[in-house]
Every structure is written in structure tokens, then in C-alpha cells.
Design an enzyme around this catalytic site. Structure first.
Site, mmCIF file in Angstrom:
data_model
loop_
_atom_site.group_PDB
_atom_site.id
_atom_site.type_symbol
_atom_site.label_atom_id
_atom_site.label_comp_id
_atom_site.label_asym_id
_atom_site.label_seq_id
_atom_site.Cartn_x
_atom_site.Cartn_y
_atom_site.Cartn_z
ATOM 1 N N TYR A 27 0.835 -1.209 0.000
ATOM 2 C CA TYR A 27 0.000 0.000 0.000
ATOM 3 C C TYR A 27 0.869 1.259 0.000
ATOM 4 C CZ TYR A 27 -3.308 3.503 1.814
ATOM 5 O OH TYR A 27 -4.060 4.633 2.001
ATOM 6 N N PHE A 94 0.297 0.128 11.574
ATOM 7 C CA PHE A 94 -1.142 0.077 11.837
ATOM 8 C C PHE A 94 -1.813 -0.100 10.486
ATOM 9 C CE2 PHE A 94 -4.899 2.935 13.370
ATOM 10 C CZ PHE A 94 -5.691 1.821 13.565
ATOM 11 N N VAL A 96 -5.436 -1.898 8.396
ATOM 12 C CA VAL A 96 -6.671 -2.675 8.256
ATOM 13 C C VAL A 96 -6.842 -2.920 6.761
ATOM 14 C CG1 VAL A 96 -9.178 -2.709 8.581
ATOM 15 C CG2 VAL A 96 -7.710 -1.667 10.328
ATOM 16 N N HIS A 126 3.247 8.272 19.604
ATOM 17 C CA HIS A 126 3.911 8.829 18.429
ATOM 18 C C HIS A 126 3.865 7.821 17.292
ATOM 19 C CE1 HIS A 126 6.583 12.060 20.554
ATOM 20 N NE2 HIS A 126 5.346 12.051 21.013
ATOM 21 N N TYR A 140 -6.115 10.213 11.716
ATOM 22 C CA TYR A 140 -5.457 10.573 12.973
ATOM 23 C C TYR A 140 -5.838 11.979 13.441
ATOM 24 C CZ TYR A 140 -2.519 6.446 12.282
ATOM 25 O OH TYR A 140 -2.065 5.173 12.105
ATOM 26 N N LYS A 141 -5.907 12.921 12.519
ATOM 27 C CA LYS A 141 -6.247 14.295 12.913
ATOM 28 C C LYS A 141 -7.651 14.379 13.496
ATOM 29 C CE LYS A 141 -3.119 17.197 10.302
ATOM 30 N NZ LYS A 141 -3.003 18.277 9.317
#
Length: 171
Positions: A27, A94, A96, A126, A140-141
Site C-alpha cells: 500500500y 497500523f 486494516v 507517536h 489521525y487528525k
């Protein structure tokens, strides 16, 4: 998706973890850089002194992948220390699988990681995100993450093994 389970990985999950690491690398257009083996994962994560911890997302049989996999996501992390703020949870990887996104699996993994960080009295979590990866940056934001590269001007460096060896053996 009706249900899924987020749980700590076991040694038996190493082949699935490696499969997902390779999918993440693909990816990120970095597939050829994965040199880690299942044996490395087993020894490094499930020995006497584990170098990493891992959570996996597992779906029930009716939602397995066409290839028969039940593990569809993972988060690999470890603990580190910042002399200014103390304990940190560092999220190394991380991921999925794309067919399983949008069902809350990623959010639940992040919730579990946050619970681990709070139990361990970490100051923060972090992680790195590729500049081009807007979907992850936005993910994330939305959860309160700040971009230290743009806000504080930090730059990431690395020293490869050949140079480590050179420095280690200098007289």
C-alpha cells in the site's frame, strides 16, 4: 460488519502479521523493503524480552477473507522514553485491509492502543505517516493527532546497519 474482536497477538498469529505487514508495505509502495521473516517476528515479539507488542483484529468465520484469513488488521507498537515528557507508546505499524475499512475496526484498534497507553501512564503516542497518505492523516487528525513535522520542524533520520557496524568497530 456485525462483530470483530481486537486482541493481543499470539505467537500463532505471526504468519498473519507478516502477511499484513507486506500488504501495508505494498500500500505504501515499499513492498520490496520487507526483509523480515515469520521467524524474526516470532523471536522478536514472543521471546523472553519482546521488542514489540501487537494487537490484531479478528473477524468471525462468515467474514473471513476469500483466502480464508480471519485476521484483517493489526497494530504493532512498543514503548520508548522521551527525557522531556516521559513514557511514550510508539505505534510502528497500523493497518486494516481495504475491504474491512469503514466498519470501525481501525477506530477500535486505536481505542485499545489508547487504553494501553493510559494503563502504562504514557504521555503520548507517536507514529509516522507518509506525506501522501491523506486518508491516514485525516483519520489521525480527527482523533486529535498533531503533525510534529509541520508544527515543530522535526526531521526523521536513520543510520543503516552498515554504518552502525562501521562506527561500532572504529578504533
Amino acid at each position: 460488519m456485525a462483530k470483530f474482536v481486537i486482541r493481543p497477538a499470539t505467537a500463532a498469529d505471526c504468519s498473519d502479521i507478516l502477511r499484513l505487514i507486506k500488504e501495508l508495505a505494498k500500500y505504501e509502495y515499499m513492498e520490496e523493503q520487507v526483509i523480515l521473516t515469520e521467524k524474526d517476528l516470532l523471536e522478536d515479539g514472543f521471546g523472553e524480552h519482546p521488542f514489540y507488542h501487537c494487537l490484531v483484529a479478528e473477524v468471525p468465520k462468515e467474514h473471513w477473507t476469500p483466502e480464508g484469513h480471519s485476521i484483517v488488521g493489526f497494530a504493532m507498537y512498543y514503548f520508548t522514553y522521551d527525557p522531556w515528557i516521559g513514557k511514550l507508546l510508539y505505534l510502528e505499524d497500523f493497518f486494516v485491509m481495504s475491504d474491512y475499512r469503514g466498519f470501525g475496526i481501525g477506530s477500535e484498534i486505536l481505542k485499545n492502543l489508547s487504553q494501553v497507553a493510559m494503563r502504562c501512564r504514557c504521555s503520548s503516542m507517536h507514529f509516522l505517516v507518509a506525506e501522501w497518505n491523506e486518508p491516514s492523516i485525516n483519520f489521525y487528525k480527527r482523533r486529535g493527532a498533531s503533525d510534529l513535522s509541520s508544527e515543530e520542524g522535526w526531521r526523521l533520520f536513520k543510520i543503516d546497519k552498515e554504518y552502525l557496524l562501521k562506527m561500532a568497530t572504529e578504533e
